[in-house]
Design a protein around this motif. Structure first.
Motif, PDB file in Angstrom:
ATOM      1  N   UNK A 179      26.957  64.841  77.269  1.00 39.14           N
ATOM      2  CA  UNK A 179      26.933  66.107  78.001  1.00 39.14           C
ATOM      3  C   UNK A 179      26.257  67.233  77.221  1.00 39.14           C
ATOM      4  N   UNK A 180      25.772  66.930  76.042  1.00 37.22           N
ATOM      5  CA  UNK A 180      25.082  67.927  75.228  1.00 37.22           C
ATOM      6  C   UNK A 180      23.877  68.480  75.996  1.00 37.22           C
ATOM      7  N   UNK A 181      23.587  69.733  75.816  1.00 37.80           N
ATOM      8  CA  UNK A 181      22.492  70.391  76.527  1.00 37.80           C
ATOM      9  C   UNK A 181      21.125  69.754  76.313  1.00 37.80           C
ATOM     10  N   UNK A 182      20.933  69.089  75.184  1.00 41.36           N
ATOM     11  CA  UNK A 182      19.667  68.395  74.945  1.00 41.36           C
ATOM     12  C   UNK A 182      19.644  67.044  75.645  1.00 41.36           C
ATOM     13  N   UNK A 183      20.726  66.265  75.531  1.00 48.34           N
ATOM     14  CA  UNK A 183      20.740  64.888  76.033  1.00 48.34           C
ATOM     15  C   UNK A 183      20.966  64.757  77.522  1.00 48.34           C
ATOM     16  N   UNK A 184      21.806  65.584  78.082  1.00 52.42           N
ATOM     17  CA  UNK A 184      22.161  65.433  79.503  1.00 52.42           C
ATOM     18  C   UNK A 184      20.947  65.415  80.439  1.00 52.42           C
ATOM     19  N   UNK A 224      21.852  44.952  82.623  1.00 50.67           N
ATOM     20  CA  UNK A 224      22.600  45.128  83.858  1.00 50.67           C
ATOM     21  C   UNK A 224      22.962  46.616  83.950  1.00 50.67           C
ATOM     22  N   UNK A 225      22.542  47.273  85.006  1.00 50.69           N
ATOM     23  CA  UNK A 225      22.776  48.714  85.147  1.00 50.69           C
ATOM     24  C   UNK A 225      24.269  49.026  85.239  1.00 50.69           C
ATOM     25  N   UNK A 226      24.658  50.124  84.604  1.00 46.72           N
ATOM     26  CA  UNK A 226      26.049  50.558  84.560  1.00 46.72           C
ATOM     27  C   UNK A 226      26.104  52.019  84.998  1.00 46.72           C
ATOM     28  N   UNK A 227      26.993  52.332  85.918  1.00 48.14           N
ATOM     29  CA  UNK A 227      27.180  53.726  86.341  1.00 48.14           C
ATOM     30  C   UNK A 227      27.849  54.509  85.211  1.00 48.14           C
ATOM     31  N   UNK A 228      27.562  55.788  85.128  1.00 53.71           N
ATOM     32  CA  UNK A 228      28.085  56.632  84.048  1.00 53.71           C
ATOM     33  C   UNK A 228      29.610  56.576  83.957  1.00 53.71           C
ATOM     34  N   UNK A 229      30.290  56.518  85.086  1.00 53.14           N
ATOM     35  CA  UNK A 229      31.743  56.473  85.089  1.00 53.14           C
ATOM     36  C   UNK A 229      32.322  55.134  84.684  1.00 53.14           C
ATOM     37  N   UNK A 230      31.470  54.128  84.494  1.00 53.64           N
ATOM     38  CA  UNK A 230      31.927  52.783  84.143  1.00 53.64           C
ATOM     39  C   UNK A 230      31.482  52.354  82.748  1.00 53.64           C
ATOM     40  N   UNK A 231      31.023  53.308  81.949  1.00 53.63           N
ATOM     41  CA  UNK A 231      30.557  52.982  80.605  1.00 53.63           C
ATOM     42  C   UNK A 231      31.669  52.386  79.753  1.00 53.63           C
ATOM     43  N   UNK A 284      34.454  58.258  75.200  1.00 54.32           N
ATOM     44  CA  UNK A 284      34.614  59.697  75.445  1.00 54.32           C
ATOM     45  C   UNK A 284      33.285  60.454  75.466  1.00 54.32           C
ATOM     46  N   UNK A 285      32.297  59.894  76.151  1.00 44.59           N
ATOM     47  CA  UNK A 285      30.966  60.490  76.295  1.00 44.59           C
ATOM     48  C   UNK A 285      30.165  60.566  75.001  1.00 44.59           C
ATOM     49  N   UNK A 286      30.592  59.882  73.967  1.00 45.13           N
ATOM     50  CA  UNK A 286      29.882  59.891  72.688  1.00 45.13           C
ATOM     51  C   UNK A 286      29.038  58.626  72.547  1.00 45.13           C
ATOM     52  N   UNK A 287      27.895  58.771  71.879  1.00 51.49           N
ATOM     53  CA  UNK A 287      27.041  57.626  71.604  1.00 51.49           C
ATOM     54  C   UNK A 287      26.434  57.751  70.215  1.00 51.49           C
TER      55      UNK A 287
END
Length: 72
Positions: A54-59, A5-12, A36-39
């Motif tokens: 938000x890392x420059x590689x992953x974003x 089920x798709x989830x918007x970034x702000x609803x993770x 907190x934006x970590x995975x």
């Protein structure tokens, strides 16, 4: 990716899956959202690690997020 089920970034939420295309156009990498934006994810060269969305590689490689719901 297609089965979640798709989830918007702000609803993770913790436990959601985050998908990336690190090579080509298809999903080629997946991680588990922590907070907190970590995975958490597994790296071939570094083993299991925690990274920031938000890392420059992953974003730029972020494809989307999904939630897997149990059936039944």
């Amino acid at each position: 990716y297609d089965s979640s089920m798709k989830v918007e970034a702000g609803e993770l939420q913790e436990g959601d899956l985050v998908f990336f295309h690190t090579s080509g156009r298809e999903i080629s990498h997946v991680g588990i959202y922590i907070a907190n934006n970590k995975f958490a994810h597994a790296s071939v060269s570094n083993g299991v690690m925690i990274s920031d969305l938000n890392d420059g590689f992953w974003k730029p490689r972020y494809k989307g997020a999904g939630r897997v719901l149990s059936k039944g």
